[in-house]
Motif scaffolding. Sequence first.
Motif, short mmCIF file in Angstrom:
data_model
loop_
_atom_site.label_atom_id
_atom_site.label_comp_id
_atom_site.label_asym_id
_atom_site.label_seq_id
_atom_site.Cartn_x
_atom_site.Cartn_y
_atom_site.Cartn_z
N ARG B 402 0.88 -1.38 -0.31
CA ARG B 402 -0.45 -0.18 -0.01
C ARG B 402 0.87 1.03 0.31
O ARG B 402 0.42 2.68 -0.23
CB ARG B 402 -0.49 -0.33 1.10
CG ARG B 402 -2.01 -0.79 1.16
CD ARG B 402 -2.78 -1.54 2.70
NE ARG B 402 -3.90 -0.59 2.85
CZ ARG B 402 -3.88 -0.02 4.30
NH1 ARG B 402 -4.03 -1.02 5.22
NH2 ARG B 402 -4.91 0.99 4.21
N LEU B 403 1.92 1.36 0.74
CA LEU B 403 2.74 2.32 0.97
C LEU B 403 3.52 2.72 -0.49
O LEU B 403 3.86 4.19 -0.61
CB LEU B 403 3.98 2.19 2.12
CG LEU B 403 3.66 2.45 3.27
CD1 LEU B 403 4.44 1.55 4.23
CD2 LEU B 403 3.14 3.81 3.74
N ILE B 404 3.81 2.12 -1.62
CA ILE B 404 4.10 2.04 -2.61
C ILE B 404 3.47 2.35 -3.71
O ILE B 404 4.05 3.19 -4.73
CB ILE B 404 4.40 0.23 -3.04
CG1 ILE B 404 5.35 -0.56 -2.71
CG2 ILE B 404 5.28 0.10 -4.86
CD1 ILE B 404 7.24 -0.30 -3.43
N GLN B 405 2.04 2.41 -3.73
CA GLN B 405 1.47 3.13 -4.27
C GLN B 405 1.88 4.80 -3.88
O GLN B 405 1.02 5.52 -4.93
CB GLN B 405 -0.08 3.01 -4.37
CG GLN B 405 -0.26 1.76 -3.59
CD GLN B 405 -0.54 0.49 -5.11
OE1 GLN B 405 -0.94 1.10 -5.77
NE2 GLN B 405 0.18 -0.48 -4.59
N LEU B 406 2.17 5.23 -3.12
CA LEU B 406 2.15 6.62 -2.60
C LEU B 406 3.62 7.25 -3.07
O LEU B 406 4.00 8.03 -2.92
CB LEU B 406 2.07 7.16 -0.33
CG LEU B 406 1.28 7.13 -0.68
CD1 LEU B 406 -0.06 5.78 -0.04
CD2 LEU B 406 1.36 7.54 0.72
N VAL B 463 1.30 5.42 -14.23
CA VAL B 463 1.56 5.63 -12.16
C VAL B 463 0.23 6.42 -12.26
O VAL B 463 -0.09 6.37 -10.88
CB VAL B 463 2.68 6.45 -12.01
CG1 VAL B 463 2.59 6.59 -10.31
CG2 VAL B 463 4.05 5.22 -12.12
N LEU B 464 -0.23 7.76 -13.00
CA LEU B 464 -1.09 8.30 -11.90
C LEU B 464 -2.27 8.06 -12.06
O LEU B 464 -3.24 7.80 -11.62
CB LEU B 464 -0.93 9.76 -12.62
CG LEU B 464 -0.09 10.93 -12.51
CD1 LEU B 464 -0.14 11.92 -13.09
CD2 LEU B 464 -0.38 10.84 -11.14
N VAL B 465 -2.38 7.11 -13.84
CA VAL B 465 -3.72 6.33 -14.26
C VAL B 465 -3.29 5.71 -13.03
O VAL B 465 -5.22 5.09 -12.16
CB VAL B 465 -3.31 6.34 -16.03
CG1 VAL B 465 -4.92 5.35 -15.09
CG2 VAL B 465 -3.49 7.27 -16.40
N THR B 466 -3.06 4.54 -12.36
CA THR B 466 -3.15 2.96 -12.45
C THR B 466 -3.64 3.28 -10.50
O THR B 466 -4.08 2.66 -9.91
CB THR B 466 -2.42 2.22 -12.70
OG1 THR B 466 -0.57 2.73 -12.44
CG2 THR B 466 -2.12 1.87 -14.27
N LYS B 467 -3.00 4.57 -9.85
CA LYS B 467 -2.55 4.77 -8.37
C LYS B 467 -3.05 5.60 -8.36
O LYS B 467 -2.49 5.92 -6.93
CB LYS B 467 -0.63 4.79 -8.29
CG LYS B 467 0.09 3.97 -8.87
CD LYS B 467 0.97 2.83 -7.94
CE LYS B 467 1.67 1.46 -8.48
NZ LYS B 467 0.53 0.54 -8.85
N PHE B 468 -3.07 6.60 -8.98
CA PHE B 468 -4.09 7.57 -8.26
C PHE B 468 -4.85 8.17 -7.30
O PHE B 468 -5.19 7.52 -5.82
CB PHE B 468 -5.24 9.29 -9.42
CG PHE B 468 -4.75 10.47 -8.14
CD1 PHE B 468 -4.20 10.70 -8.32
CD2 PHE B 468 -6.36 10.51 -8.51
CE1 PHE B 468 -4.53 12.43 -7.92
CE2 PHE B 468 -7.14 11.42 -7.90
CZ PHE B 468 -5.59 12.90 -7.23
N LEU B 469 -6.14 6.44 -6.53
CA LEU B 469 -7.36 6.17 -6.46
C LEU B 469 -5.93 5.34 -4.77
O LEU B 469 -6.84 5.64 -3.37
CB LEU B 469 -8.57 5.12 -6.95
CG LEU B 469 -9.55 7.01 -7.68
CD1 LEU B 469 -10.25 5.76 -8.17
CD2 LEU B 469 -9.68 7.97 -7.00
N ALA B 470 -5.77 4.46 -5.65
CA ALA B 470 -4.96 3.85 -4.79
C ALA B 470 -3.89 4.69 -3.59
O ALA B 470 -3.48 3.66 -2.58
CB ALA B 470 -4.29 2.67 -4.97
#
Lengths: 680, 680
Positions: B402-406, B463-470
Motif C-alpha cells: 500500500r505504501l508503494i502506491q504513494l 502511475v497516475l492513472v493506475t495509482k491515483f485512487l490507491a
Amino acid sequence: MGVGDVSKRILLGRKLRSSQLGETLLPKRIALPVFASDALSSVAYAPDEVFIMLSLAGASAYMWSWKIAIAVAIVMAAVIASYRQTVHAYPSGGGDYEVATVNLGPKAGTTVASALLVDYILTVAVSISSGAQYAASAIPALSGHEATFGSLLVLLLMAMNLRGIRESGSFFAAPTYLFMVAILGMCGIGLFQLFTGNLPRVESADLTITPEPGLEGPLTTFALLFLLARAFSSGCAALTGVEAISNGVPAFKRPKSKNAATTLLLLGMIAISMMVSVIVLARQMGLKYVDPHDLDRLTRDGQALPADYDQHTVIAQIAEAVFRDFPPGFYLVVTVTGIILVLAANTAFNGFPVLGSILANDGFAPRALGSRGDRLAYSNGIVFLAVMAIVLILAFDAETTRLIQLYIVGVFVSFNLSQLGMIRHWTRLLQTERDPAERRRMVRSRLINAIGLSFTAVVLVIVLVTKFLAGAWITILAMIFFYALMRGIRGHYDKVSAELAADEEDRVMPTRVHAIVLVSKLHKPTLRALAFAKATRPNVLEGIYVSVDPVATDKLLAEWDERKMDVPLKVLHSPYRELVRPIVEYATEIRRSNPRGVVAVYIPEYVVGRWWEQLLHNQTALVLKGRLLFTPGVMVTSVPYQLRSSQIARERQLSDDFRVRPGDLRRGQVDERHPDELRR
Amino acid sequence: MGVGDVSKRILLGRKLRSSQLGETLLPKRIALPVFASDALSSVAYAPDEVFIMLSLAGASAYMWSWKIAIAVAIVMAAVIASYRQTVHAYPSGGGDYEVATVNLGPKAGTTVASALLVDYILTVAVSISSGAQYAASAIPALSGHEATFGSLLVLLLMAMNLRGIRESGSFFAAPTYLFMVAILGMCGIGLFQLFTGNLPRVESADLTITPEPGLEGPLTTFALLFLLARAFSSGCAALTGVEAISNGVPAFKRPKSKNAATTLLLLGMIAISMMVSVIVLARQMGLKYVDPHDLDRLTRDGQALPADYDQHTVIAQIAEAVFRDFPPGFYLVVTVTGIILVLAANTAFNGFPVLGSILANDGFAPRALGSRGDRLAYSNGIVFLAVMAIVLILAFDAETTRLIQLYIVGVFVSFNLSQLGMIRHWTRLLQTERDPAERRRMVRSRLINAIGLSFTAVVLVIVLVTKFLAGAWITILAMIFFYALMRGIRGHYDKVSAELAADEEDRVMPTRVHAIVLVSKLHKPTLRALAFAKATRPNVLEGIYVSVDPVATDKLLAEWDERKMDVPLKVLHSPYRELVRPIVEYATEIRRSNPRGVVAVYIPEYVVGRWWEQLLHNQTALVLKGRLLFTPGVMVTSVPYQLRSSQIARERQLSDDFRVRPGDLRRGQVDERHPDELRR
C-alpha cells in the motif's frame, strides 16, 4: 529634557501609582468572598466523609455524628483563633511559611512550603472531584463520567488562568454570597421544619446499611475509638482553606490586620454554622451514606439496590428533601455549591504563584518566579498544577473520599508548624517586653496558639494513624520530594553566590575594546549595527564576514567598496559552511593576542512580531550568542532592527503588562492604569 | 601578536584544512556502497509488487512477469543513462533540484524539492516496512507486529542520527557488498539449478490463486493492458534511489563526474541483473504471491489455507528453496536484505539535511538549515522525518504494497522534470557551441535525455492513472503542501529583504551613547559588566537597580558607597515586583529625551553548563532582552560571567563541532582534524 527630568518623571509616575494602590485594596465585604471559597466549600464534602466513616459500623453509629461535628467545630474555632494571632503578628502575607521560617528556621519553613505545594494540588483535585459529583447530582448524564468531566474542568481553569482571568472582587462576591444564602437558607428552613415537626426525610432514609465485616454488633472500646477517630479526622477536611486569609493580609483595606482578623472570625462562624447544621439536619432526616465504592452495603427492605442507583451528596439529598415542593431551590443549592467548589479550585491557581514568588525570593524556587517579568515561569507553574491535579483526579477516579485521605495530612503539617512557630514568636517577644498590659496580651495570645497547637497536634497524630496507609503516604512522599527539590535549588544558589562574591580583581577595566560587527549582507540592520558600534568609539572596529561561497563574497566586497564603507571588512573562509565556529575562533584569537582587552561582538538582529517569523530569522545569531558567551573577555551586543511586523508583538506585550495575573488581587498588586497611558 | 597575525594564522589554518578535504573524498569502491543501498534495496520489494499485481488475474498472468521485468529494466537503463548526463553537466551535487531550477525556473525546482521531501519520508516508511517483513520471515514471533517493530526501528534510526552517527564508507561497504554477494550468489545458484534441471520449487508452488472477481477467464485487451500497466508501474519501484549519486558528486574522488558516472553505470547493471534474475527465478520456481490483504485468494488443493499462514517475501521464498539444504544461506540472505533496507532508510536521514541546506540557501527553507551552525534545526528535521514515517507505517500497518502506491509518483515527478531540464540544458548550450565534435556530443546527450524523458513520462502517466485512487493522491496533496510552504517562506524572505534594503539614512552615527548597567547585586558579574561598559567610554554611564524591597535596596546602596563605586547608581522603584517593565520604560524615556543618541543596556549574565542550571538563572535577563529589542535606539549587551560549571558545556560544544553530521559524508564535508587541536 535631561536624564534627571526623565527619571524624576518616572519616579513621580511610580509614586502616583503607589498611591493608587490603595484604591484596589479590599474592604471586608469583598475580602470575605475572595478568601472564603476554599474554606466554605469544604462543607460540600466534609459532612459526607463523616457519615461515610461512621457508616462502617452501620447507621446506628450515626448517633455520634453531631458529637463529631462539635469536635470539628471546636478544633476549627481554635485554629481560627490562632490565625487571628498570626494576621496581627505577620501582616506581610507570608502566612505559615513566614511564621515557620522566622521562628523555627528555614528547614521548618521549607517543610511548610512543601506541604502547601502539595495542598494546592490537592485543593484542585478534591474541589473539582467534589464539584463533578454535584454536577452529576443535577445532570444525571454525567454520572459515571466524573473523572473525565473533572479533568476537563481543570483544563478549563488552567486555560483561563494562562489567559489571565481578572480575579476581581465582584467575580467572587456574587457566587460566594449566593452560596452562603443558599446553604444557610436551606439549613434555616430545615431547622424550622425540625422544630415544627414537619422535617421531611431524605431519599436514602428508608435504606439500611450493612456494617463492614467485624464492625457489626456492639463494638469494643478500642474499635469504637478508632472508628470515631477516623470519622473525626475526615471531618477535619472542613478546616482546609482557613489559612488563606493569613496569606492575603496585604490585600486588605487599612487597618489591614484588624480587618483580616475580623474577616477570619466571620468566616469561621459561617463555616462552623454550616457544617454543624448540615450534619445535624442530615442525621435528623434519616440520611444513609456509604463509601461510593461500597454501594452494595446499602439495601432497601433487605433487597439490593438497582445497579444504576446513584448516591447523591449529603447537601444534594438535604436540598432535595427540603425543596421537594420547590425544585428551583434544589437546583440553586446544587449549582452554587458546584460553582463555589470550582472557585475553591481556582484559589489554588491564585495561591500557587504567590507561594512560588515568596519561595523564589528566598532562593528555594527558580528566581524567575520571584518577579512579574516572566510570564513563562508563571505559565509553567499553572500547567504543572493542572497536570498534577488531573493525574490525581484520573488516578483516584474523581472519588473525593479517597482524595481526602491525601489532603488532610499536608494541611495539618502546616497548621502544626505554624502554631509552634507562633508560640516561639510570643515567647521571644516576652523576653524583651516590659509593659505589663502588652505582656498580658502576649501571654494570652501564646495561650491561644498553644491551645491551637495541642488540638492540631492531636488531629495530625489521628490523621497519620488513621490515614497513612489509605493514601497519606503519597502526600508525605510528595512533600519529601518537594522539600529535597527546594533545598537543592537553594544549595545551588548558595554555591553560585559564593563563587560570585566580589573581590578587588574584578574592577580592573579592560585596556582596549576590539569591536567586530557581523556582516551577512549590506542591508539596514548591518548598517545600523556598524553605526551603533562606531558610536561606542572602540580601539579597533571591523566588519566580519564568513564566506561559504566565493560568488556571494565577491559581490559583498564589491558593494562594500562601492558604498565606500569606512570600516574594514575581514573575510573568514569556512569550507564546511559553518558560520558559528569561525567567528568563535576569531574572537578567541583576538582575545588571546590581547588578554587585557575585551572583544565586543555586534550582532544585527531582526525583530519580528509573529512566532513563525522568529523561526525563520535570528536562529544562527541565537546559537552564536550562546557560543560566544562561553568565551571569557567577549561581550555580545544585539543591535535590533525592528521590522514592521514587530509592532504586533509590541502591542501584545504592552497589553500583557497590564493584565492582572493569578494571585495579584490577593497580594494587592493590581495596576489600575489603562494600557494606553504607556503606549507610545 | 597583532590581529593581522591572528587572522593570517586562522586563514592558513583554514587553507590547510581545505587541502585535507581531498583526503576524505570517496573512491568508487566506497562510493558505490554509500550511494547504492537505496537503489539496490528496492529489489527486496519491487518483484513482490509485480507478482501481486499480476496475481489479480490468477497465476496464469505470471507468464507476463519476465516481460514486465524487461520493460522495467529498459526504463531503468534509460534513466541511468540520463543521470550519467546529469552528473557530467551538474557536478555540484544539486541533482534534480538544481537541474530543474536552472533550466525550468524556480517553480519547477520547488516542485522537484517537494517531491523529494515526500520521497525521503516514503523511503523511510517503505524500506522499514519491507525490512520488518524480512525480519518476520526470519523471526516468526514478529509476524503480525510489523508496524510496531518498524516504528521502533525508525525511532532507533532517529536516535542514532540525532546522536550523530559517523556515516563512513566502511559502515556501508561491508553490508552492501555482502548483500550483492548474497543476492547475486543466490540467483547464480538458482540459475545454475535451472539450467541443470534441478531447480527446486518454492514453498508457495503448490498453491492456487483465485483471480479477483471480474478478472477470471480470458481478459479483454483493455483489462489486460490495464493489469500489465499496474504491474509495470509497481515494478518501477525498482527505480527509486538511482538519483542518489547525482546528489553526491562532490563526495567523489577526482575526476568527480567521471567517477560518479562510472559508479552509476555499475549500480544500474547490478540493480538490473538482480531484479530480472529474481523475477525470472521466482516465476520458474512456481511462486504464488498475492496481496497480504487477500490471503484468502490462495488455496491448496481447493482448501483454504490455515488462518496463521504467513506469506513470505519473494526473496525469502527463493532463498528458502535454493538453500533448503543449507539454512545458513537462507538466514544470510534474509538478514543482509533486512540490513540493506535499514541502510536505505538511513539514506533518507542523510539526504534530508542536504536538501534542507540547499533549499535554505535558496530561501525556500528556514535559513538556519543552511549552515552547520544550528544543530537544533538539523535535529528538528530528523525528528520531523521520523515522525512522518512512523505515522505512515502505522496508518498503513507496515504494508509495503500500500505504501508503494504513494511512493512512485513522487519519484517520477522529479525524474520527469529533471529530464526535461536536461533537454533544455543541452538545447541552450547548442545555441552557442560551435565546435562540431562538442556539438555531436551534446546532441547525443540530448537524445539520451529525450529517450529518458519519453520513458519516464509514460511511466508517470501510467502511475497516475493506475495509482491515483490507491494512494498517489496523498502524495500529491503532501507535495502541494510542501510546495506552498516553500513558496511562502521564500515570499517572506523576499518581503523582509525589500524592507531591509539599505539606503543612506541608515549610516547616520548616533551622537551619544548612554550606557546603563543592570545591577541586581554587587557581585563579580556586575563588576565585570561595569568594567566592560566603562571600557567603551560612553557619554553617560550609570548602574540601574530595580527596587522591590526597601531593605535590600538600602543594603545595596550602602555596599555601593562602601566599595566607592565610581559609577552612579539609579534606583527604579517597582511597587508590583516587576523587573522588566521599569527598565524598558526607563530606556524608552532616555531614548525619547535624546532621539539621536543610542541607549546601550549592559546585562550581566551567568554562563552555566547544565540545562537545569540554565532554568535557575538568566530567565529574567532573557525576557528583558526580548523586550528591549523592540525599543528602537536601544542595543543590548550581554556581559557573560563564566561559572565553573560552564566548562562542561564548553567541552560538549567543542566535541559537537567535530561530530560528523548526517549528510556530511555525501557532501564531502568531513573535517579530519582532532578536536584537541582546537581545544584551548
